[in-house]
Design a protein around this motif. Structure first.
Motif, PDB file in Angstrom:
ATOM      1  N   THR A 106      -6.351  45.718  75.458  1.00 50.57           N
ATOM      2  CA  THR A 106      -7.075  44.819  74.554  1.00 50.57           C
ATOM      3  C   THR A 106      -7.666  45.555  73.351  1.00 50.57           C
ATOM      4  N   PRO A 107      -8.332  46.704  73.517  1.00 54.90           N
ATOM      5  CA  PRO A 107      -8.865  47.389  72.331  1.00 54.90           C
ATOM      6  C   PRO A 107      -7.778  47.792  71.338  1.00 54.90           C
ATOM      7  N   TRP A 108      -6.622  48.190  71.841  1.00 52.78           N
ATOM      8  CA  TRP A 108      -5.511  48.560  70.951  1.00 52.78           C
ATOM      9  C   TRP A 108      -5.058  47.353  70.151  1.00 52.78           C
ATOM     10  N   LEU A 109      -4.898  46.217  70.835  1.00 52.43           N
ATOM     11  CA  LEU A 109      -4.418  45.010  70.173  1.00 52.43           C
ATOM     12  C   LEU A 109      -5.428  44.477  69.167  1.00 52.43           C
ATOM     13  N   LEU A 110      -6.701  44.515  69.513  1.00 54.46           N
ATOM     14  CA  LEU A 110      -7.732  44.085  68.564  1.00 54.46           C
ATOM     15  C   LEU A 110      -7.715  44.964  67.316  1.00 54.46           C
ATOM     16  N   ALA A 111      -7.558  46.273  67.508  1.00 55.07           N
ATOM     17  CA  ALA A 111      -7.506  47.193  66.364  1.00 55.07           C
ATOM     18  C   ALA A 111      -6.282  46.914  65.492  1.00 55.07           C
ATOM     19  N   ASP A 112      -5.138  46.650  66.121  1.00 51.38           N
ATOM     20  CA  ASP A 112      -3.918  46.364  65.354  1.00 51.38           C
ATOM     21  C   ASP A 112      -4.065  45.080  64.547  1.00 51.38           C
ATOM     22  N   LEU A 113      -4.653  44.064  65.153  1.00 50.85           N
ATOM     23  CA  LEU A 113      -4.845  42.796  64.441  1.00 50.85           C
ATOM     24  C   LEU A 113      -5.900  42.933  63.347  1.00 50.85           C
ATOM     25  N   ASP A 114      -6.934  43.724  63.594  1.00 52.45           N
ATOM     26  CA  ASP A 114      -7.937  43.974  62.549  1.00 52.45           C
ATOM     27  C   ASP A 114      -7.296  44.648  61.343  1.00 52.45           C
ATOM     28  N   TYR A 115      -6.399  45.602  61.596  1.00 54.24           N
ATOM     29  CA  TYR A 115      -5.731  46.306  60.502  1.00 54.24           C
ATOM     30  C   TYR A 115      -4.915  45.337  59.642  1.00 54.24           C
ATOM     31  N   LEU A 116      -4.377  44.306  60.283  1.00 54.26           N
ATOM     32  CA  LEU A 116      -3.594  43.294  59.560  1.00 54.26           C
ATOM     33  C   LEU A 116      -4.474  42.190  58.969  1.00 54.26           C
ATOM     34  N   ASN A 117      -5.790  42.296  59.177  1.00 49.86           N
ATOM     35  CA  ASN A 117      -6.714  41.230  58.772  1.00 49.86           C
ATOM     36  C   ASN A 117      -6.299  39.895  59.374  1.00 49.86           C
ATOM     37  N   SER A 118      -5.851  39.949  60.606  1.00 54.14           N
ATOM     38  CA  SER A 118      -5.350  38.755  61.277  1.00 54.14           C
ATOM     39  C   SER A 118      -6.446  38.091  62.083  1.00 54.14           C
ATOM     40  N   PRO A 119      -6.563  36.773  61.986  1.00 52.19           N
ATOM     41  CA  PRO A 119      -7.497  36.080  62.873  1.00 52.19           C
ATOM     42  C   PRO A 119      -7.045  36.226  64.323  1.00 52.19           C
ATOM     43  N   LYS A 120      -8.003  36.331  65.204  1.00 53.44           N
ATOM     44  CA  LYS A 120      -7.665  36.480  66.618  1.00 53.44           C
ATOM     45  C   LYS A 120      -7.222  35.126  67.168  1.00 53.44           C
ATOM     46  N   PRO A 121      -6.263  35.140  68.064  1.00 50.59           N
ATOM     47  CA  PRO A 121      -5.838  33.874  68.669  1.00 50.59           C
ATOM     48  C   PRO A 121      -6.927  33.337  69.586  1.00 50.59           C
ATOM     49  N   ALA A 122      -6.949  32.042  69.731  1.00 48.76           N
ATOM     50  CA  ALA A 122      -7.894  31.440  70.681  1.00 48.76           C
ATOM     51  C   ALA A 122      -7.496  31.865  72.088  1.00 48.76           C
ATOM     52  N   PRO A 123      -8.467  32.312  72.880  1.00 46.98           N
ATOM     53  CA  PRO A 123      -8.133  32.682  74.259  1.00 46.98           C
ATOM     54  C   PRO A 123      -7.613  31.462  75.022  1.00 46.98           C
ATOM     55  N   MET A 124      -6.730  31.707  75.957  1.00 45.80           N
ATOM     56  CA  MET A 124      -6.293  30.666  76.888  1.00 45.80           C
ATOM     57  C   MET A 124      -7.011  30.979  78.192  1.00 45.80           C
ATOM     58  N   ALA A 125      -8.244  30.550  78.264  1.00 44.49           N
ATOM     59  CA  ALA A 125      -9.155  30.993  79.311  1.00 44.49           C
ATOM     60  C   ALA A 125      -8.601  30.734  80.702  1.00 44.49           C
ATOM     61  N   ASN A 126      -8.909  31.683  81.570  1.00 43.19           N
ATOM     62  CA  ASN A 126      -8.643  31.540  83.000  1.00 43.19           C
ATOM     63  C   ASN A 126      -7.165  31.488  83.361  1.00 43.19           C
ATOM     64  N   LEU A 127      -6.344  32.198  82.622  1.00 45.36           N
ATOM     65  CA  LEU A 127      -4.926  32.273  82.979  1.00 45.36           C
ATOM     66  C   LEU A 127      -4.744  32.901  84.354  1.00 45.36           C
ATOM     67  N   PHE A 128      -5.551  33.923  84.638  1.00 48.07           N
ATOM     68  CA  PHE A 128      -5.410  34.680  85.885  1.00 48.07           C
ATOM     69  C   PHE A 128      -6.687  34.701  86.721  1.00 48.07           C
ATOM     70  N   ILE A 129      -7.733  34.058  86.269  1.00 44.81           N
ATOM     71  CA  ILE A 129      -9.057  34.258  86.862  1.00 44.81           C
ATOM     72  C   ILE A 129      -9.113  33.838  88.328  1.00 44.81           C
ATOM     73  N   ASP A 130      -8.314  32.863  88.738  1.00 43.83           N
ATOM     74  CA  ASP A 130      -8.331  32.407  90.129  1.00 43.83           C
ATOM     75  C   ASP A 130      -7.281  33.099  90.994  1.00 43.83           C
ATOM     76  N   TRP A 131      -6.576  34.078  90.433  1.00 47.66           N
ATOM     77  CA  TRP A 131      -5.547  34.776  91.190  1.00 47.66           C
ATOM     78  C   TRP A 131      -6.194  35.758  92.166  1.00 47.66           C
ATOM     79  N   SER A 132      -5.591  35.891  93.336  1.00 54.94           N
ATOM     80  CA  SER A 132      -6.058  36.880  94.309  1.00 54.94           C
ATOM     81  C   SER A 132      -5.700  38.289  93.813  1.00 54.94           C
ATOM     82  N   PRO A 133      -6.349  39.321  94.352  1.00 54.20           N
ATOM     83  CA  PRO A 133      -5.962  40.687  93.959  1.00 54.20           C
ATOM     84  C   PRO A 133      -4.480  40.975  94.196  1.00 54.20           C
TER      85      PRO A 133
END
Length: 196
Positions: free
Chosen positions: A74-101
């Motif tokens: 995530t930090p790498w991707l945020l830095a890459d998008l910042d360099y492009l002055n790109s707006p961050k995509p809206a999170p798609m919350a809870n894609l994996f949050i209910d998954w077991s380990p």
């Protein structure tokens, strides 16, 4: 008896290939990937990895030997998008949050596999005249660099130790993770840059 990593490779092959094709593989190979498409890829990866990392962090005891802090993209991707002055995509919350380990092992297999693919993409991007000027500040596609092989082998050992007792759960979760990656790509709109 087939090992869990080998079963994962065999049983997710078709979904892996479908995902690669969806993610502009032809344009990458032909060096015709546009900046907007490159940005779309980064935005897709951000949504996937950000949610996966959040879910893994909820199971810190199980994932201790996975060393999640050293594997955060995530930090790498945020830095890459910042360099492009790109707006961050809206999170798609809870894609994996209910998954077991155990299920998250399957998603982590897909996420760590993206680092192997990233080494190939990194080389292809260097042949692309539109993208090459951006690469001095690119972080995500450099991945783990020369340590990529070690990271992958260590993950394979972790996966085998923790997932071999319930391989079908891990494999089905990996399949679902590939489908999720595809859905993120389709739902994460590319942002056309002014300089393109």
């Amino acid at each position: 008896m087939t090992s869990l990593p080998e079963r994962l490779r065999q049983e997710t092959r078709l979904l892996h290939q479908q995902t690669e094709q969806l993610f502009y593989t032809e344009a990458l190979q032909n060096a015709t990937l546009t900046v907007a498409q490159y940005e779309h890829l980064l935005r897709t990866h951000l949504v996937f990895h950000q949610d996966l990392e959040t879910a893994i962090d909820q199971h810190s005891d199980f994932f201790r030997d996975y060393e999640p802090l050293t594997r955060k993209k995530t930090p790498w991707l945020l830095a890459d998008l910042d360099y492009l002055n790109s707006p961050k995509p809206a999170p798609m919350a809870n894609l994996f949050i209910d998954w077991s380990p155990i299920a998250l092992l399957g998603a982590a297999y897909v996420g760590e596999g993206s680092m192997l693919g990233g080494t190939v993409i990194w080389k292809l991007l260097q042949n692309n005249k539109a993208i090459e000027p951006l690469l001095a500040q690119t972080r995500f596609y450099q991945g783990y660099g020369s340590a990529t092989g070690n990271y992958w082998r260590n993950f394979g050992s972790f996966l085998t130790r923790n997932g071999s007792a319930t391989p079908d759960v891990v494999i089905e979760a990996a399949k679902q993770a590939f489908v999720t990656y595809q859905q993120i790509f389709e739902q994460t709109e590319p942002v056309r840059l002014l300089n393109e």
